[in-house]
Design a protein around this motif. Structure first.
Motif, mmCIF file in Angstrom:
data_model
loop_
_atom_site.group_PDB
_atom_site.id
_atom_site.type_symbol
_atom_site.label_atom_id
_atom_site.label_comp_id
_atom_site.label_asym_id
_atom_site.label_seq_id
_atom_site.Cartn_x
_atom_site.Cartn_y
_atom_site.Cartn_z
ATOM 1 N N GLU A 13 0.824 -1.207 0.000
ATOM 2 C CA GLU A 13 0.000 0.000 0.000
ATOM 3 C C GLU A 13 0.860 1.260 0.000
ATOM 4 O O GLU A 13 0.541 2.243 -0.667
ATOM 5 N N THR A 14 1.941 1.230 0.750
ATOM 6 C CA THR A 14 2.837 2.394 0.799
ATOM 7 C C THR A 14 4.034 2.237 -0.137
ATOM 8 O O THR A 14 4.921 3.083 -0.145
ATOM 9 N N ARG A 15 4.024 1.139 -0.901
ATOM 10 C CA ARG A 15 5.084 0.861 -1.873
ATOM 11 C C ARG A 15 6.462 0.861 -1.208
ATOM 12 O O ARG A 15 7.438 1.418 -1.733
ATOM 13 N N SER A 16 6.552 0.184 -0.065
ATOM 14 C CA SER A 16 7.813 0.177 0.668
ATOM 15 C C SER A 16 8.288 -1.235 0.959
ATOM 16 O O SER A 16 7.483 -2.131 1.228
ATOM 17 N N ILE A 17 9.598 -1.420 0.870
ATOM 18 C CA ILE A 17 10.247 -2.651 1.314
ATOM 19 C C ILE A 17 11.367 -2.227 2.252
ATOM 20 O O ILE A 17 12.312 -1.553 1.838
ATOM 21 N N ASP A 18 11.212 -2.586 3.525
ATOM 22 C CA ASP A 18 12.129 -2.127 4.560
ATOM 23 C C ASP A 18 13.316 -3.087 4.669
ATOM 24 O O ASP A 18 13.441 -3.857 5.616
ATOM 25 N N GLY A 19 14.165 -3.042 3.668
ATOM 26 C CA GLY A 19 15.322 -3.920 3.619
ATOM 27 C C GLY A 19 15.705 -4.147 2.172
ATOM 28 O O GLY A 19 15.008 -3.713 1.253
ATOM 29 N N SER A 20 16.809 -4.828 1.965
ATOM 30 C CA SER A 20 17.323 -5.017 0.614
ATOM 31 C C SER A 20 17.120 -6.443 0.121
ATOM 32 O O SER A 20 17.306 -7.397 0.870
ATOM 33 N N LEU A 21 16.720 -6.556 -1.144
ATOM 34 C CA LEU A 21 16.648 -7.867 -1.802
ATOM 35 C C LEU A 21 17.882 -8.127 -2.653
ATOM 36 O O LEU A 21 17.946 -9.140 -3.355
ATOM 37 N N GLU A 22 18.843 -7.227 -2.601
ATOM 38 C CA GLU A 22 20.040 -7.391 -3.415
ATOM 39 C C GLU A 22 20.736 -8.701 -3.053
ATOM 40 O O GLU A 22 20.860 -9.049 -1.882
ATOM 41 N N GLY A 23 21.158 -9.418 -4.088
ATOM 42 C CA GLY A 23 21.844 -10.689 -3.886
ATOM 43 C C GLY A 23 20.964 -11.909 -4.047
ATOM 44 O O GLY A 23 21.474 -13.027 -4.162
ATOM 45 N N VAL A 24 19.620 -11.718 -4.050
ATOM 46 C CA VAL A 24 18.765 -12.888 -4.238
ATOM 47 C C VAL A 24 18.832 -13.343 -5.694
ATOM 48 O O VAL A 24 18.957 -12.528 -6.606
ATOM 49 N N GLU A 25 18.761 -14.633 -5.895
ATOM 50 C CA GLU A 25 18.809 -15.209 -7.243
ATOM 51 C C GLU A 25 17.425 -15.516 -7.785
ATOM 52 O O GLU A 25 17.259 -15.753 -8.986
ATOM 53 N N ALA A 26 16.435 -15.526 -6.889
ATOM 54 C CA ALA A 26 15.046 -15.756 -7.306
ATOM 55 C C ALA A 26 14.125 -15.116 -6.285
ATOM 56 O O ALA A 26 14.455 -15.025 -5.096
ATOM 57 N N ILE A 27 12.981 -14.655 -6.757
ATOM 58 C CA ILE A 27 11.911 -14.153 -5.891
ATOM 59 C C ILE A 27 10.661 -14.961 -6.196
ATOM 60 O O ILE A 27 10.238 -15.055 -7.356
ATOM 61 N N ILE A 28 10.094 -15.563 -5.162
ATOM 62 C CA ILE A 28 8.836 -16.300 -5.302
ATOM 63 C C ILE A 28 7.753 -15.458 -4.642
ATOM 64 O O ILE A 28 7.798 -15.191 -3.443
ATOM 65 N N HIS A 29 6.791 -15.035 -5.452
ATOM 66 C CA HIS A 29 5.771 -14.084 -4.978
ATOM 67 C C HIS A 29 4.418 -14.781 -4.905
ATOM 68 O O HIS A 29 3.802 -15.086 -5.932
ATOM 69 N N LEU A 30 3.964 -15.025 -3.667
ATOM 70 C CA LEU A 30 2.716 -15.751 -3.436
ATOM 71 C C LEU A 30 1.640 -14.909 -2.775
ATOM 72 O O LEU A 30 0.473 -15.306 -2.741
ATOM 73 N N ALA A 31 1.992 -13.759 -2.224
ATOM 74 C CA ALA A 31 1.084 -13.011 -1.354
ATOM 75 C C ALA A 31 -0.123 -12.456 -2.104
ATOM 76 O O ALA A 31 -0.025 -12.038 -3.259
ATOM 77 N N GLY A 32 -1.268 -12.455 -1.428
ATOM 78 C CA GLY A 32 -2.493 -11.880 -1.995
ATOM 79 C C GLY A 32 -3.667 -12.141 -1.079
ATOM 80 O O GLY A 32 -3.687 -13.131 -0.334
ATOM 81 N N GLU A 33 -4.654 -11.274 -1.130
ATOM 82 C CA GLU A 33 -5.872 -11.424 -0.327
ATOM 83 C C GLU A 33 -6.562 -12.752 -0.633
ATOM 84 O O GLU A 33 -6.636 -13.196 -1.790
ATOM 85 N N ASN A 34 -7.060 -13.414 0.403
ATOM 86 C CA ASN A 34 -7.788 -14.667 0.240
ATOM 87 C C ASN A 34 -8.986 -14.469 -0.685
ATOM 88 O O ASN A 34 -9.840 -13.619 -0.435
ATOM 89 N N ILE A 35 -9.054 -15.268 -1.730
ATOM 90 C CA ILE A 35 -10.128 -15.106 -2.711
ATOM 91 C C ILE A 35 -11.345 -15.968 -2.388
ATOM 92 O O ILE A 35 -12.420 -15.790 -2.944
ATOM 93 N N GLY A 36 -11.184 -16.921 -1.454
ATOM 94 C CA GLY A 36 -12.255 -17.852 -1.138
ATOM 95 C C GLY A 36 -13.210 -17.327 -0.085
ATOM 96 O O GLY A 36 -13.457 -17.983 0.926
ATOM 97 N N GLN A 37 -13.745 -16.137 -0.302
ATOM 98 C CA GLN A 37 -14.726 -15.533 0.602
ATOM 99 C C GLN A 37 -15.782 -14.827 -0.233
ATOM 100 O O GLN A 37 -15.565 -14.562 -1.408
ATOM 101 N N ARG A 38 -16.931 -14.574 0.355
ATOM 102 C CA ARG A 38 -17.994 -13.901 -0.388
ATOM 103 C C ARG A 38 -17.507 -12.544 -0.877
ATOM 104 O O ARG A 38 -16.898 -11.781 -0.125
#
Length: 294
Positions: free
Chosen positions: A46-71
């Motif tokens: 929401e604030t477009r912030s990452i409090d830390g560095s991802l430098e050096g990672v060889e892969a990013i696995i992005h799974l996060a998201g609001e639960n869709i299984g609700q009314r």
């Protein structure tokens, strides 16, 4: 490998993180809450912030998201869409600026195809219609900054992930265990499913193989809902004769029920198969056995 992962506390994320750790990878958990140690960094789409560095990672696995299984109220639909688009955009833009040039492996969904009846769809098929199709199309498009920067970007379009502790199967188990389960609606809609074990294996496979673009993560043994519920009844040694009418689904779950339970997609895992992936649970009986034993 040094791997960053979002959504590692979810159904798939927890199992995947455990598998990555067991394989000897060095994990950096990207979390919404305050970090509890050196293996975590905090982010806020929401604030477009990452409090830390991802430098050096060889892969990013992005799974996060609001639960869709609700009314789906208007507010829930907004959160579902925003959590995927804003989160993926932030991750993709961050990845694009890293000197380590990581691969970006994003969760996605077979909802991209909409309700397609008996049509067999694969990764080359056009998007369908409906809220889910719109969300998935925008979700995948949000990774464009990473693609434009030349990073290998993969969208794993997951079907119904079978696990007894979450997702659709967990909701079906109580009535079926009581002997009160049965087909949903007409039962003719196709349910493209995949075991949790094979879902985790597909992410590991995507880390190692030169896959890019959309990849369907569904078992080759796609079945109709009628076949699915009969198999579940067999697995639990219970009858499956009590249908849940479409009218009851719509009354209880609204648009979510219409698009996720009454609609269906007959999805083929074309790119996984072509790349040499081997399914541990290719048919519905082995898929349910694996889920119920987990």
């Amino acid at each position: 490998m040094r791997i960053a992962i979002t959504g590692s506390s979810g159904l798939i994320g927890a199992s995947l993180a455990a598998a990555l750790d067991a394989a000897g990878h060095d994990l950096l958990h990207v979390v919404r809450r305050p970090p509890s140690g050196s293996t975590e960094i905090q982010w806020d789409p929401e604030t477009r912030s990452i409090d830390g560095s991802l430098e050096g990672v060889e892969a990013i696995i992005h799974l996060a998201g609001e639960n869709i299984g609700q009314r789906w109220s208007d507010d829930v639909k907004r959160r579902v869409l925003d959590s995927r688009v804003k989160g993926t955009t932030l991750i993709a833009e961050t990845a694009a600026g890293l000197a380590s040039r990581p691969a970006l492996i994003c969760a996605s969904a077979t909802g991209f195809y909409g309700d397609r009846g008996d049509e067999i769809v694969d990764e080359d098929s056009v998007p369908g219609t409906g809220f889910l199709a719109e969300v998935v199309e925008a979700w995948e498009a949000a990774a464009e900054p990473a693609r434009a920067a030349g990073l290998r970007t993969v969208h794993l379009r997951q079907g119904i992930v079978l696990a007894k502790d979450g997702g659709a199967l967990a909701r079906l188990l109580p009535p079926f265990k009581l002997g009160a389960g049965g087909r949903v609606g007409s039962g003719r809609q196709w349910w493209s499913w995949v075991s949790l074990d094979d879902t985790v294996a597909a992410y590991l496979f995507a880390l190692e193989q030169p896959l890019a673009g959309p990849v369907n993560v569904v078992a080759p043994g796609v079945v109709t809902n009628q076949v699915f519920v009969k198999a579940l009844g067999r697995a639990l040694h219970r009858p499956a004769f009590f249908p849940l009418p479409a009218s009851a689904v719509k009354a209880a779950f609204g648009q979510m029920g219409e698009e996720m339970l009454l609609a269906g997609q007959r999805v083929a895992p074309a790119r996984l198969v072509a790349a040499g992936f081997t399914f541990g649970q290719p048919d519905i009986d082995s898929g349910l056995a694996s889920a119920l034993a987990g």
